[in-house]
Design an enzyme around this catalytic site. Structure first.
Site, mmCIF file in Angstrom:
data_model
loop_
_atom_site.group_PDB
_atom_site.id
_atom_site.type_symbol
_atom_site.label_atom_id
_atom_site.label_comp_id
_atom_site.label_asym_id
_atom_site.label_seq_id
_atom_site.Cartn_x
_atom_site.Cartn_y
_atom_site.Cartn_z
ATOM 1 N N PHE A 234 8.449 -6.734 0.393
ATOM 2 C CA PHE A 234 6.984 -6.893 -0.040
ATOM 3 C C PHE A 234 6.255 -6.811 1.315
ATOM 4 O O PHE A 234 6.197 -7.556 1.864
ATOM 5 C CB PHE A 234 6.684 -8.151 -0.833
ATOM 6 C CG PHE A 234 5.489 -8.242 -1.733
ATOM 7 C CD1 PHE A 234 5.301 -7.390 -2.609
ATOM 8 C CD2 PHE A 234 4.506 -8.858 -1.053
ATOM 9 C CE1 PHE A 234 3.840 -7.396 -3.133
ATOM 10 C CE2 PHE A 234 3.315 -8.937 -1.797
ATOM 11 C CZ PHE A 234 2.912 -8.120 -2.794
ATOM 12 N N GLU B 236 -3.652 6.941 -1.893
ATOM 13 C CA GLU B 236 -3.098 5.824 -2.092
ATOM 14 C C GLU B 236 -2.503 5.115 -1.028
ATOM 15 O O GLU B 236 -2.224 5.517 0.106
ATOM 16 C CB GLU B 236 -1.854 5.994 -3.324
ATOM 17 C CG GLU B 236 -2.049 5.769 -4.652
ATOM 18 C CD GLU B 236 -2.415 4.106 -5.280
ATOM 19 O OE1 GLU B 236 -2.473 3.473 -4.182
ATOM 20 O OE2 GLU B 236 -1.897 3.766 -5.911
ATOM 21 N N ASP B 237 -2.284 3.819 -1.164
ATOM 22 C CA ASP B 237 -1.754 2.924 -0.398
ATOM 23 C C ASP B 237 -0.198 2.994 -0.033
ATOM 24 O O ASP B 237 0.266 3.286 0.846
ATOM 25 C CB ASP B 237 -2.224 1.401 -0.264
ATOM 26 C CG ASP B 237 -2.001 0.869 -1.796
ATOM 27 O OD1 ASP B 237 -1.512 1.891 -2.554
ATOM 28 O OD2 ASP B 237 -2.349 -0.411 -1.951
ATOM 29 N N LYS C 239 -7.626 -1.362 -5.534
ATOM 30 C CA LYS C 239 -8.460 -1.591 -4.203
ATOM 31 C C LYS C 239 -7.561 -0.985 -3.064
ATOM 32 O O LYS C 239 -8.056 -1.155 -1.885
ATOM 33 C CB LYS C 239 -8.751 -3.240 -4.181
ATOM 34 C CG LYS C 239 -9.766 -3.622 -5.556
ATOM 35 C CD LYS C 239 -9.566 -5.028 -5.393
ATOM 36 C CE LYS C 239 -10.091 -5.722 -6.695
ATOM 37 N NZ LYS C 239 -9.905 -7.085 -6.708
ATOM 38 N N GLY C 240 -6.246 -1.141 -3.049
ATOM 39 C CA GLY C 240 -5.201 -1.176 -2.069
ATOM 40 C C GLY C 240 -5.429 0.043 -0.920
ATOM 41 O O GLY C 240 -5.314 -0.168 0.155
ATOM 42 N N ASP D 92 -2.145 -6.444 -0.871
ATOM 43 C CA ASP D 92 -2.587 -7.732 -0.933
ATOM 44 C C ASP D 92 -1.269 -8.561 -1.372
ATOM 45 O O ASP D 92 -0.337 -8.019 -1.951
ATOM 46 C CB ASP D 92 -3.817 -8.006 -2.016
ATOM 47 C CG ASP D 92 -3.221 -7.553 -3.402
ATOM 48 O OD1 ASP D 92 -2.734 -6.584 -3.502
ATOM 49 O OD2 ASP D 92 -3.425 -8.508 -4.438
ATOM 50 N N ASP E 86 5.357 3.008 -5.072
ATOM 51 C CA ASP E 86 6.507 2.208 -5.293
ATOM 52 C C ASP E 86 7.479 2.564 -6.359
ATOM 53 O O ASP E 86 8.330 3.599 -6.387
ATOM 54 C CB ASP E 86 5.898 0.747 -5.333
ATOM 55 C CG ASP E 86 6.934 -0.263 -5.603
ATOM 56 O OD1 ASP E 86 8.195 0.003 -5.650
ATOM 57 O OD2 ASP E 86 6.722 -1.362 -5.956
ATOM 58 N N LYS F 75 7.772 3.960 -0.916
ATOM 59 C CA LYS F 75 9.084 3.192 -1.004
ATOM 60 C C LYS F 75 9.864 4.034 -1.800
ATOM 61 O O LYS F 75 9.772 3.833 -3.123
ATOM 62 C CB LYS F 75 8.656 1.881 -1.722
ATOM 63 C CG LYS F 75 8.571 0.837 -1.122
ATOM 64 C CD LYS F 75 8.284 -0.558 -2.043
ATOM 65 C CE LYS F 75 7.567 -1.753 -1.143
ATOM 66 N NZ LYS F 75 7.221 -2.792 -2.175
ATOM 67 N N ARG G 118 -5.875 -8.383 2.476
ATOM 68 C CA ARG G 118 -6.087 -6.848 2.650
ATOM 69 C C ARG G 118 -6.612 -6.427 3.799
ATOM 70 O O ARG G 118 -6.764 -5.353 4.377
ATOM 71 C CB ARG G 118 -7.120 -6.562 1.411
ATOM 72 C CG ARG G 118 -6.557 -6.644 0.115
ATOM 73 C CD ARG G 118 -7.424 -5.922 -1.041
ATOM 74 N NE ARG G 118 -7.162 -6.335 -2.226
ATOM 75 C CZ ARG G 118 -6.396 -5.683 -2.994
ATOM 76 N NH1 ARG G 118 -5.487 -4.798 -2.458
ATOM 77 N NH2 ARG G 118 -6.107 -6.227 -4.376
HETATM 78 P P1 IMP Z 1 3.765 1.793 -8.397
HETATM 79 O O1 IMP Z 1 2.866 2.281 -9.582
HETATM 80 O O2 IMP Z 1 4.987 0.892 -8.747
HETATM 81 O O3 IMP Z 1 4.095 2.941 -7.436
HETATM 82 O O4 IMP Z 1 2.829 0.990 -7.440
HETATM 83 C C1 IMP Z 1 1.781 1.149 -6.880
HETATM 84 C C2 IMP Z 1 0.748 0.166 -6.708
HETATM 85 O O5 IMP Z 1 1.636 -1.008 -6.470
HETATM 86 C C3 IMP Z 1 0.225 0.359 -5.402
HETATM 87 O O6 IMP Z 1 -0.861 1.178 -5.166
HETATM 88 C C4 IMP Z 1 0.156 -0.956 -4.795
HETATM 89 O O7 IMP Z 1 -1.319 -1.386 -5.138
HETATM 90 C C5 IMP Z 1 1.054 -1.928 -5.372
HETATM 91 N N1 IMP Z 1 2.289 -2.390 -4.366
HETATM 92 C C6 IMP Z 1 3.360 -1.578 -4.453
HETATM 93 N N2 IMP Z 1 4.158 -2.154 -3.577
HETATM 94 C C7 IMP Z 1 3.358 -3.066 -3.026
HETATM 95 C C8 IMP Z 1 3.622 -4.054 -1.855
HETATM 96 O O8 IMP Z 1 5.081 -4.072 -1.353
HETATM 97 N N3 IMP Z 1 2.672 -4.899 -1.577
HETATM 98 C C9 IMP Z 1 1.396 -4.808 -2.078
HETATM 99 N N4 IMP Z 1 1.365 -4.016 -3.301
HETATM 100 C C10 IMP Z 1 2.171 -3.066 -3.566
HETATM 101 MG MG MG Z 2 -2.749 0.992 -5.043
#
Ligand code: IMP
Ligand code: MG
Length: 179
Positions: free
Chosen positions: A152, A98-99, A42-43, A159, A102, A131, A165
């Site tokens: 965070f 993507e939002d 959803k992000g 969210d 991470d 990040k 959101r």
């Molecule tokens: P990844 O798979 O660890 O790269 O994370 C990706 C997903 O984790 C993103 O699409 C976000 O939905 C969520 N996410 C990562 N960091 C944050 C944050 O700081 N706040 C909220 N959601 C996050």
């Molecule tokens: Mg996301």
């Protein structure tokens, strides 16, 4: 968590200006060719709808839903494909929206999924936030808006336990203020 302790990281104006810049770069890359934009729910929903409004190429929008969080503030390390139904993307220009990247596990999962199932004309990954310091998987966004620290972040699609959101800005919480 006390939402009053949320500090503003990027204002609505900063976000919207950055999105315009990113869209211009993509408009010149695609040069009028048709694009399939894939919004990762959803992000990424806020970012995706604002970004595509600036596009000048023929565009189709797809939505998939992945999740890696268990509702808290850290990734479970495992990506769940809640709904990943996609049209035939063979010979198409695919842009994943993507939002935030991470750990990069979500990005890697998606890029592998598309790479295994389709021979696209091009596959690009764009994310509003990056990040870089928390990266685990060896992936990089082709386009990103802002590089951020390991805080965070909340708002503009991001969210905390499903909430916030809808904020127009992106805020952050100190890790000590989270629980
Ligand atoms: P990844 O798979 O660890 O790269 O994370 C990706 C997903 O984790 C993103 O699409 C976000 O939905 C969520 N996410 C990562 N960091 C944050 C944050 O700081 N706040 C909220 N959601 C996050
Ligand atoms: Mg996301």
């Amino acid at each position: 968590m006390d939402i009053n302790k949320l500090k503003v990281l990027f204002t609505e104006e900063q976000i919207q200006n950055k999105i315009k810049e990113m869209a211009e770069e993509m408009n010149s890359f695609y040069n009028g060719e048709e694009v399939y934009a894939i919004c990762v729910l959803k992000g990424a929903v806020m970012f995706a709808v604002d970004l595509v409004k600036h596009f000048n190429m023929p565009l189709k929008m797809e939505f998939i839903r992945l999740s890696s969080y268990n509702g808290g503030t850290s990734t479970s390390g495992k990506v769940n494909a809640v709904d990943i139904s996609l049209p035939d993307l063979n010979r198409k220009n695919v842009l994943i929206i993507e939002d935030i990247v991470d750990t990069g596990l979500t990005a890697k999962f998606l890029l592998d999924f598309i790479g295994c199932n389709f021979h696209t004309k091009s596959t690009k990954f764009c994310s509003l936030l990056d990040k870089k310091i928390t990266r685990v998987a060896d992936v990089d966004a082709d386009y990103y808006g802002f590089e951020v620290d390991d805080k965070f972040l909340i708002g503009y699609g991001l969210d905390y336990d499903g909430l916030y959101r809808n904020l127009k800005y992106i805020g952050y919480m100190e890790k000590t203020d989270l629980e």
